[in-house]
Design a protein around this motif. Sequence first.
Motif, PDB file in Angstrom:
ATOM      1  N   ARG A   1      -1.335  -7.802   0.589  1.00 35.13           N
ATOM      2  CA  ARG A   1      -0.315  -8.595   1.282  1.00 35.13           C
ATOM      3  C   ARG A   1       0.810  -7.707   1.808  1.00 35.13           C
ATOM      4  NH1 ARG A   1       2.623  -9.678   4.101  1.00 35.13           N
ATOM      5  NH2 ARG A   1       4.241 -11.229   4.143  1.00 35.13           N
ATOM      6  N   ALA A   2       1.208  -6.697   1.046  1.00 36.79           N
ATOM      7  CA  ALA A   2       2.314  -5.824   1.428  1.00 36.79           C
ATOM      8  C   ALA A   2       2.025  -5.026   2.695  1.00 36.79           C
ATOM      9  CB  ALA A   2       2.663  -4.888   0.276  1.00 36.79           C
TER      10      ALA A   2
ATOM     11  N   GLU B   1      -1.441  -8.482  -4.103  1.00 37.03           N
ATOM     12  CA  GLU B   1      -0.072  -8.132  -3.712  1.00 37.03           C
ATOM     13  C   GLU B   1      -0.040  -6.891  -2.830  1.00 37.03           C
ATOM     14  OE1 GLU B   1       2.853  -9.715  -7.233  1.00 37.03           O
ATOM     15  OE2 GLU B   1       1.810  -7.822  -7.563  1.00 37.03           O
ATOM     16  N   GLU B   2      -0.828  -5.876  -3.187  1.00 38.25           N
ATOM     17  CA  GLU B   2      -0.874  -4.649  -2.390  1.00 38.25           C
ATOM     18  C   GLU B   2      -1.416  -4.925  -0.994  1.00 38.25           C
ATOM     19  OE1 GLU B   2      -3.165  -1.955  -4.763  1.00 38.25           O
ATOM     20  OE2 GLU B   2      -1.510  -1.599  -6.181  1.00 38.25           O
TER      21      GLU B   2
ATOM     22  N   ALA C   1      -4.416  -9.784  -9.216  1.00 39.13           N
ATOM     23  CA  ALA C   1      -3.080 -10.098  -8.702  1.00 39.13           C
ATOM     24  C   ALA C   1      -2.455  -8.877  -8.035  1.00 39.13           C
ATOM     25  CB  ALA C   1      -2.186 -10.608  -9.826  1.00 39.13           C
ATOM     26  N   ARG C   2      -2.581  -7.713  -8.663  1.00 44.51           N
ATOM     27  CA  ARG C   2      -2.024  -6.487  -8.090  1.00 44.51           C
ATOM     28  C   ARG C   2      -2.683  -6.138  -6.760  1.00 44.51           C
ATOM     29  NH1 ARG C   2      -3.983  -1.701  -7.935  1.00 44.51           N
ATOM     30  NH2 ARG C   2      -5.463  -2.021  -9.637  1.00 44.51           N
TER      31      ARG C   2
END
Length: 116
Positions: free
Chosen positions: A23-24, A20-21, A16-17
Amino acid sequence: MAAGNKDDAGTLRTAARLLEELRARTPGGEWEVGGLLATRPEIVARHSDGSSEHVAETRARSSAWIAGLAPSLAAPLVTWLRTTADAVEAGRASAEVTGAATAFAAAVTDRLDGRA
């Protein structure tokens, strides 16, 4: 590995992390297939403020997303969705797991249904 142990949770949280990274640092918005030639479609990111950008123009930010979410991820995602569906039908999935998996499945269906 026993079902539901801390190693499993750690693996899920790490994935998940990382997602998210990734995607950012990737162009946001809704990505659409467009362009004049069917043989050379363009991918355009349409942002909530009304602006847009061609994903190809931001290769440094979009290439990791494309490579990171390569077709090789389809098999484990399909397995996860089907296993979760089986657990839901058998009453073995918690409301939280069911909700998260259903939200993901709905987002995928919304993006892909009719586009394949």
